[in-house]
Design an enzyme around this catalytic site. Sequence first.
Site, PDB file in Angstrom:
ATOM      1  N   TYR A 174       0.866  -1.238  -0.062  1.00 49.76           N
ATOM      2  CA  TYR A 174      -0.218   0.069   0.120  1.00 49.76           C
ATOM      3  C   TYR A 174       0.882   1.129   0.170  1.00 49.76           C
ATOM      4  CZ  TYR A 174      -3.741   2.982   1.660  1.00 49.76           C
ATOM      5  OH  TYR A 174      -4.837   3.934   1.774  1.00 49.76           O
ATOM      6  N   LYS A 178       1.096   4.105  -2.934  1.00 44.88           N
ATOM      7  CA  LYS A 178       0.643   5.352  -2.875  1.00 44.88           C
ATOM      8  C   LYS A 178       1.846   6.206  -2.938  1.00 44.88           C
ATOM      9  CE  LYS A 178      -3.748   4.615  -1.719  1.00 44.88           C
ATOM     10  NZ  LYS A 178      -4.629   5.231  -2.546  1.00 44.88           N
TER      11      LYS A 178
END
Length: 314
Positions: A174, A178
């Site tokens: 993640y 991002k």
Amino acid sequence: MSLPLEGLSAIVTGAGRGLGRAEALELARLGAAVVVNDYGQPGRDGSGEASAAPAEEVAAEIRAAGGRAVAHLGDVSDFETARALVDLAVAEFGKLDVLVNNAGILRDRMVFSMSEDEWDSVVRVHLKGHFNTTHFAAVHWRGRAKAGESGVHGRIVNTSSEAFLAGSAGQPNYAAAKGGIVGLTTSSALALARYGVTVNAICPRARTRMTEDVFAGFAEPTAEGELDPLSPDHVAPLVGYLASPAAAGVNGQLLVVHGGMVAVVDRPRVSAKFDTAKGAFTYEELDSLLTPHYASRPAGETFAATEVLGLKKG
């Protein structure tokens, strides 16, 4: 008095629930016609009756309030699905003006425990999904500009995360995705500015179905009628602003938003520079320069900006 987004059309991905839903509703409230995208499919309610897909429910909610909206069911990590999504906005509303990339999933695991699929799926949905829709929206806007249209209004709002800024030990997939989205944002901002397009990224903190475990320890509202500090409703107005003509001068920026607070994140800056005294560095020279430099810095300090986790209103 006209609404800020009147006459504009928007796509919001992952808008069937949570943050995307709040963003879609806010864009509609500000006057935009909205394509509500979500992966979710129709299902069955408790009585066994067929129920609408979440995206269809949000689109119906917008229409019931007097707005214009259409649902799109599909996974934006698929290239052709993203093409169809942009095509739908143009077919329904004549053009596309705003793209809000919000769709995402979580597959949390420490890096030593993470499977290949857990890595690939998160990077695919977040990072590739952002690229796919950005690509087709950019093709649309560039084509309009090349055809001689003046005053093209193009806005992309991407969704990054504090997990990228501060580091998140249990979310290497993640955090990496991002971080990649921020790189995509700054690159696209430079490439598309000439066509009248701005590209910005937000790092929202919101309590949604996807993040309920992440924010399980964060305080919830105690008084009746008090807005949850982690409500998506704190985030949506910033998305509406970035989508508007008023934000024409905001491009390639990263903003943290939650709980009644917006923080503008500055770009990385060089904190130290070393020059070799010879034609090229040697191991010994680097050891003599970098070892004492890092020894003088706070223990455990890294490139991660952990201080962003302490930001709050007030």
